[in-house]
Scaffold this motif. Sequence first.
Motif, PDB file in Angstrom:
ATOM      1  N   VAL A  10      49.489  35.027  51.308  1.00  0.00           N
ATOM      2  CA  VAL A  10      49.233  36.460  51.298  1.00  0.00           C
ATOM      3  C   VAL A  10      49.932  37.069  50.089  1.00  0.00           C
ATOM      4  CG1 VAL A  10      49.543  38.640  52.537  1.00  0.00           C
ATOM      5  CG2 VAL A  10      49.031  36.549  53.808  1.00  0.00           C
ATOM      6  N   VAL A  11      49.197  37.850  49.323  1.00  0.00           N
ATOM      7  CA  VAL A  11      49.754  38.575  48.185  1.00  0.00           C
ATOM      8  C   VAL A  11      49.651  40.056  48.518  1.00  0.00           C
ATOM      9  CG1 VAL A  11      49.551  39.080  45.722  1.00  0.00           C
ATOM     10  CG2 VAL A  11      49.009  36.790  46.564  1.00  0.00           C
ATOM     11  N   ARG A  12      50.802  40.749  48.474  1.00  0.00           N
ATOM     12  CA  ARG A  12      50.816  42.197  48.718  1.00  0.00           C
ATOM     13  C   ARG A  12      51.113  42.898  47.406  1.00  0.00           C
ATOM     14  NH1 ARG A  12      53.847  40.634  53.496  1.00  0.00           N
ATOM     15  NH2 ARG A  12      52.417  40.736  55.251  1.00  0.00           N
ATOM     16  N   VAL A  13      50.258  43.850  47.062  1.00  0.00           N
ATOM     17  CA  VAL A  13      50.387  44.577  45.805  1.00  0.00           C
ATOM     18  C   VAL A  13      50.723  46.025  46.117  1.00  0.00           C
ATOM     19  CG1 VAL A  13      49.219  45.178  43.656  1.00  0.00           C
ATOM     20  CG2 VAL A  13      48.664  43.046  44.797  1.00  0.00           C
ATOM     21  N   LYS A  14      51.610  46.602  45.300  1.00  0.00           N
ATOM     22  CA  LYS A  14      52.040  47.978  45.523  1.00  0.00           C
ATOM     23  C   LYS A  14      51.950  48.751  44.210  1.00  0.00           C
ATOM     24  CE  LYS A  14      55.682  49.045  48.200  1.00  0.00           C
ATOM     25  NZ  LYS A  14      57.091  49.106  48.621  1.00  0.00           N
ATOM     26  N   GLY A  15      51.470  50.004  44.285  1.00  0.00           N
ATOM     27  CA  GLY A  15      51.446  50.865  43.103  1.00  0.00           C
ATOM     28  C   GLY A  15      50.188  50.715  42.279  1.00  0.00           C
ATOM     29  N   ARG A  16      50.358  50.780  40.967  1.00  0.00           N
ATOM     30  CA  ARG A  16      49.238  50.728  40.027  1.00  0.00           C
ATOM     31  C   ARG A  16      49.016  49.301  39.523  1.00  0.00           C
ATOM     32  NH1 ARG A  16      47.879  55.512  37.336  1.00  0.00           N
ATOM     33  NH2 ARG A  16      47.469  54.320  35.453  1.00  0.00           N
ATOM     34  N   VAL A  17      47.751  48.930  39.405  1.00  0.00           N
ATOM     35  CA  VAL A  17      47.400  47.653  38.783  1.00  0.00           C
ATOM     36  C   VAL A  17      46.610  48.010  37.531  1.00  0.00           C
ATOM     37  CG1 VAL A  17      46.256  45.434  39.031  1.00  0.00           C
ATOM     38  CG2 VAL A  17      47.291  46.515  41.024  1.00  0.00           C
ATOM     39  N   ASP A  18      47.298  47.947  36.395  1.00  0.00           N
ATOM     40  CA  ASP A  18      46.676  48.293  35.113  1.00  0.00           C
ATOM     41  C   ASP A  18      47.063  47.249  34.079  1.00  0.00           C
ATOM     42  OD1 ASP A  18      49.328  48.927  34.560  1.00  0.00           O
ATOM     43  OD2 ASP A  18      49.012  51.082  34.779  1.00  0.00           O
ATOM     44  N   PHE A  49      46.005  52.692  42.208  1.00  0.00           N
ATOM     45  CA  PHE A  49      45.088  52.711  41.072  1.00  0.00           C
ATOM     46  C   PHE A  49      44.833  51.285  40.620  1.00  0.00           C
ATOM     47  CE2 PHE A  49      44.573  52.517  36.443  1.00  0.00           C
ATOM     48  CZ  PHE A  49      43.473  53.339  36.266  1.00  0.00           C
ATOM     49  N   MET A  50      43.575  50.997  40.218  1.00  0.00           N
ATOM     50  CA  MET A  50      43.273  49.685  39.666  1.00  0.00           C
ATOM     51  C   MET A  50      42.346  49.863  38.461  1.00  0.00           C
ATOM     52  SD  MET A  50      41.867  46.157  41.344  1.00  0.00           S
ATOM     53  CE  MET A  50      43.295  45.996  42.362  1.00  0.00           C
ATOM     54  N   SER A  51      42.790  49.335  37.330  1.00  0.00           N
ATOM     55  CA  SER A  51      42.001  49.426  36.098  1.00  0.00           C
ATOM     56  C   SER A  51      41.128  48.185  35.947  1.00  0.00           C
ATOM     57  CB  SER A  51      42.935  49.548  34.892  1.00  0.00           C
ATOM     58  OG  SER A  51      43.555  48.299  34.639  1.00  0.00           O
ATOM     59  N   SER A  52      40.390  48.147  34.864  1.00  0.00           N
ATOM     60  CA  SER A  52      39.536  46.985  34.592  1.00  0.00           C
ATOM     61  C   SER A  52      40.378  45.717  34.403  1.00  0.00           C
ATOM     62  CB  SER A  52      38.670  47.231  33.360  1.00  0.00           C
ATOM     63  OG  SER A  52      39.482  47.460  32.232  1.00  0.00           O
ATOM     64  N   ALA A  53      41.602  45.867  33.923  1.00  0.00           N
ATOM     65  CA  ALA A  53      42.490  44.695  33.774  1.00  0.00           C
ATOM     66  C   ALA A  53      42.805  44.091  35.142  1.00  0.00           C
ATOM     67  CB  ALA A  53      43.771  45.092  33.056  1.00  0.00           C
ATOM     68  N   ARG A  56      39.698  42.319  36.443  1.00  0.00           N
ATOM     69  CA  ARG A  56      39.531  41.044  35.747  1.00  0.00           C
ATOM     70  C   ARG A  56      40.390  39.958  36.399  1.00  0.00           C
ATOM     71  NH1 ARG A  56      39.047  43.001  31.121  1.00  0.00           N
ATOM     72  NH2 ARG A  56      41.240  43.394  30.747  1.00  0.00           N
ATOM     73  N   GLN A  57      41.617  40.303  36.795  1.00  0.00           N
ATOM     74  CA  GLN A  57      42.489  39.323  37.454  1.00  0.00           C
ATOM     75  C   GLN A  57      41.918  38.906  38.809  1.00  0.00           C
ATOM     76  OE1 GLN A  57      44.651  37.856  35.695  1.00  0.00           O
ATOM     77  NE2 GLN A  57      44.357  39.351  34.064  1.00  0.00           N
ATOM     78  N   LEU A  58      41.335  39.875  39.527  1.00  0.00           N
ATOM     79  CA  LEU A  58      40.718  39.545  40.816  1.00  0.00           C
ATOM     80  C   LEU A  58      39.558  38.577  40.621  1.00  0.00           C
ATOM     81  CD1 LEU A  58      40.530  42.965  42.726  1.00  0.00           C
ATOM     82  CD2 LEU A  58      42.327  41.257  42.768  1.00  0.00           C
ATOM     83  N   GLU A  84      35.923  52.310  46.057  1.00  0.00           N
ATOM     84  CA  GLU A  84      34.971  52.987  45.183  1.00  0.00           C
ATOM     85  C   GLU A  84      34.928  52.342  43.800  1.00  0.00           C
ATOM     86  OE1 GLU A  84      36.189  57.076  45.258  1.00  0.00           O
ATOM     87  OE2 GLU A  84      35.340  57.413  47.256  1.00  0.00           O
ATOM     88  N   VAL A  85      36.085  51.945  43.290  1.00  0.00           N
ATOM     89  CA  VAL A  85      36.146  51.262  41.990  1.00  0.00           C
ATOM     90  C   VAL A  85      35.391  49.939  42.066  1.00  0.00           C
ATOM     91  CG1 VAL A  85      37.694  50.118  40.348  1.00  0.00           C
ATOM     92  CG2 VAL A  85      38.299  52.358  41.263  1.00  0.00           C
ATOM     93  N   LEU A  86      35.600  49.193  43.147  1.00  0.00           N
ATOM     94  CA  LEU A  86      34.885  47.922  43.328  1.00  0.00           C
ATOM     95  C   LEU A  86      33.378  48.154  43.421  1.00  0.00           C
ATOM     96  CD1 LEU A  86      37.286  46.226  45.897  1.00  0.00           C
ATOM     97  CD2 LEU A  86      36.881  45.473  43.563  1.00  0.00           C
ATOM     98  N   ASP A  87      32.980  49.224  44.130  1.00  0.00           N
ATOM     99  CA  ASP A  87      31.550  49.561  44.242  1.00  0.00           C
ATOM    100  C   ASP A  87      30.965  49.896  42.875  1.00  0.00           C
ATOM    101  OD1 ASP A  87      31.325  49.180  46.972  1.00  0.00           O
ATOM    102  OD2 ASP A  87      31.722  51.279  47.466  1.00  0.00           O
ATOM    103  N   LEU A  88      31.654  50.738  42.116  1.00  0.00           N
ATOM    104  CA  LEU A  88      31.165  51.150  40.799  1.00  0.00           C
ATOM    105  C   LEU A  88      31.013  49.962  39.857  1.00  0.00           C
ATOM    106  CD1 LEU A  88      33.122  54.466  40.184  1.00  0.00           C
ATOM    107  CD2 LEU A  88      30.661  54.207  40.406  1.00  0.00           C
ATOM    108  N   ALA A  89      31.927  49.015  39.983  1.00  0.00           N
ATOM    109  CA  ALA A  89      31.876  47.829  39.122  1.00  0.00           C
ATOM    110  C   ALA A  89      30.886  46.788  39.645  1.00  0.00           C
ATOM    111  CB  ALA A  89      33.272  47.220  38.998  1.00  0.00           C
ATOM    112  N   GLY A  90      30.327  47.030  40.828  1.00  0.00           N
ATOM    113  CA  GLY A  90      29.369  46.091  41.409  1.00  0.00           C
ATOM    114  C   GLY A  90      30.006  44.833  41.951  1.00  0.00           C
ATOM    115  N   LEU A  91      31.270  44.921  42.379  1.00  0.00           N
ATOM    116  CA  LEU A  91      31.996  43.727  42.806  1.00  0.00           C
ATOM    117  C   LEU A  91      32.132  43.592  44.321  1.00  0.00           C
ATOM    118  CD1 LEU A  91      34.883  43.809  40.171  1.00  0.00           C
ATOM    119  CD2 LEU A  91      32.727  42.569  40.073  1.00  0.00           C
ATOM    120  N   THR A  92      31.692  44.598  45.072  1.00  0.00           N
ATOM    121  CA  THR A  92      31.898  44.525  46.527  1.00  0.00           C
ATOM    122  C   THR A  92      31.163  43.346  47.147  1.00  0.00           C
ATOM    123  OG1 THR A  92      30.664  46.611  46.368  1.00  0.00           O
ATOM    124  CG2 THR A  92      32.608  46.620  47.698  1.00  0.00           C
TER     125      THR A  92
END
Length: 108
Positions: A10-18, A49-53, A56-58, A84-92
């Motif tokens: 399990v990986v838990r992420v907190k805050g911004r991923v940029d 928050f999650m950016s394109s970077a 890309r890691q996902l 919503e970000v995943l939906d917009l990027a077509g990754l869902t």
Amino acid sequence: STKELRRCDVVRVKGRVDSATAPELKAAFESIMDAGHFKIVLNLSEVTFMSSAGLRQLLDALKTCKRWNRGNLVLAAVPVNIKEVLDLAGLTELFLIYDDETDAVGSF
């Protein structure tokens, strides 16, 4: 943070991923996969928050986990704005998304 369970990691992420923090996420995924573990639950409940970077890691981790049918990367507790970000990027469609971490761990 990462935690090794019997069925998966399990990986838990907190805050911004940029672009500044995505290398930390990549390092966490690589250390798990270098240990030969390819079933990973990514808990995004505390991500703001999650950016394109980050996306890309996902994708890179998902591709590595699924190669030769070794495992999978599933998402748990995805906040509405990140979904919503995943939906917009077509990754869902690429990711299995669970409402909470327990259900995600149980999927393995």
